[in-house]
Design an enzyme around this catalytic site. Sequence first.
Site, PDB file in Angstrom:
ATOM      1  CG  ASP A  12       9.258 -18.978 -36.671  1.00 11.41           C
ATOM      2  OD1 ASP A  12       9.513 -18.615 -35.506  1.00 11.41           O
ATOM      3  OD2 ASP A  12       8.153 -19.461 -36.985  1.00 11.41           O
ATOM      4  CB  SER A  13       9.924 -22.393 -33.853  1.00 14.75           C
ATOM      5  OG  SER A  13       8.769 -21.581 -33.886  1.00 14.75           O
ATOM      6  CE1 TYR A  44      12.462 -25.109 -32.522  1.00 14.34           C
ATOM      7  CE2 TYR A  44      13.498 -22.947 -32.518  1.00 14.34           C
ATOM      8  CZ  TYR A  44      13.424 -24.232 -33.011  1.00 14.34           C
ATOM      9  OH  TYR A  44      14.311 -24.645 -33.980  1.00 14.34           O
ATOM     10  N   GLY A  45       8.095 -22.667 -28.087  1.00 13.39           N
ATOM     11  CA  GLY A  45       7.621 -21.871 -26.953  1.00 13.39           C
ATOM     12  C   GLY A  45       7.311 -22.677 -25.703  1.00 13.39           C
ATOM     13  CB  CYS A  75      11.569 -17.559 -33.682  1.00 13.71           C
ATOM     14  SG  CYS A  75      10.957 -18.654 -32.396  1.00 13.71           S
ATOM     15  CG  ASN A  76       9.046 -12.784 -30.081  1.00 12.26           C
ATOM     16  OD1 ASN A  76       9.290 -11.700 -29.568  1.00 12.26           O
ATOM     17  ND2 ASN A  76       8.355 -12.894 -31.197  1.00 12.26           N
ATOM     18  CB  SER A  77      10.744 -19.172 -28.393  1.00 10.27           C
ATOM     19  OG  SER A  77       9.376 -18.913 -28.159  1.00 10.27           O
ATOM     20  CB  CYS A 185       4.386 -14.908 -29.748  1.00 15.32           C
ATOM     21  SG  CYS A 185       4.132 -16.486 -30.586  1.00 15.32           S
ATOM     22  CB  THR A 186       6.369 -15.298 -34.996  1.00 18.77           C
ATOM     23  OG1 THR A 186       6.208 -16.610 -34.438  1.00 18.77           O
ATOM     24  CG2 THR A 186       7.791 -14.852 -34.899  1.00 18.77           C
ATOM     25  CG  HIS A 187       2.005 -18.270 -34.218  1.00 15.95           C
ATOM     26  ND1 HIS A 187       3.353 -18.503 -34.171  1.00 15.95           N
ATOM     27  CD2 HIS A 187       1.439 -19.378 -34.754  1.00 15.95           C
ATOM     28  CE1 HIS A 187       3.594 -19.721 -34.661  1.00 15.95           C
ATOM     29  NE2 HIS A 187       2.445 -20.271 -35.014  1.00 15.95           N
TER      30      HIS A 187
HETATM   31  N1  DGL Z   1       7.821 -18.598 -33.200  1.00 21.10           N
HETATM   32  C1  DGL Z   1       7.507 -18.758 -31.796  1.00 21.10           C
HETATM   33  C2  DGL Z   1       7.778 -17.447 -31.062  1.00 21.10           C
HETATM   34  O1  DGL Z   1       7.766 -16.375 -31.636  1.00 21.10           O
HETATM   35  C3  DGL Z   1       6.082 -19.202 -31.579  1.00 21.10           C
HETATM   36  C4  DGL Z   1       5.808 -20.623 -32.012  1.00 21.10           C
HETATM   37  C5  DGL Z   1       6.533 -21.672 -31.183  1.00 21.10           C
HETATM   38  O2  DGL Z   1       6.266 -21.781 -29.980  1.00 21.10           O
HETATM   39  O3  DGL Z   1       7.379 -22.353 -31.769  1.00 21.10           O
HETATM   40  O4  DGL Z   1       8.013 -17.470 -29.886  1.00 21.10           O
END
Ligand code: DGL
Length: 265
Positions: A12-13, A44-45, A75-77, A185-187
Amino acid sequence: MTSTEAPIGIFDSGFGGLTVARAILDQLPNEDIIYLGDTARAPYGTKSIPEVREYALECLDYLVDQGVKALVIACNSASSAVLRDARERYSVPITEVILPAARRAVRATRSGRVGVICTTATATSLSYEDAFAAVPNVQLFTTPCPLFVDFVEAGITGGPELQAIAHDYLEPLQLADVDTMILGCTHYPLLTGVLSYVLGDSVTLVSSAEECAKETFAVLNDAGLLHHTPRQASRRFLTTGSPEKFEGIGRRLMGGFVADVEQVF
Ligand code: DGL
């Protein structure tokens, strides 16, 4: 050759992928995991897709060099930026967060009106739109919610300020009358309380973390790569940034399963 004994690599980011790691630990408790969070270069987002792609491939290369039996792009991004490249580049099975969540949402919706909330990078990449492109009778409404990541990392998952922002972000989805919303998004699984409070019970929330863990189970099971007997599994946590910070935020967000964080790169 890929061995059952090898760990699962989760990338993940930063910290958010720990929601995916926790779902994987719940569903696959006998598996060793190596989690890599690129916290030095997160978020990353807010970055461009080519930039996210470069960083994500570097991290995935690192995990493959550690001998993992599968990669989870938690991580979605990053999934939005590298999924196709990653499948061509690596020989181990790869799971990610977008397609499993999209499939679940298609099964869950009754009205065919589905919302997705995500980072700006994920929204710009149109990855969810691609995932739904071939699905008939489903209309997708995408809303980037960039401030949510900052709230979660600050440990704020409720309260009037967050609630007001959630109202603003979610209003277009309420006006669109969605009956299902993907937490893209993972959060965001950590914001389930406030999101469901604002949207009400009639909207089904789909967590990409839970769906990704189910997909990981299925893919590894079908490849004959799962441990089926109880064993003491190992968990390694790696970060490109400060191990102390990672451990602090990780423990706070995830209730204590993050320990002995190592710095890499
Ligand atoms: N992990 C990122 C996502 O799921 C969120 C955090 C980031 O922006 O790095 O998109």
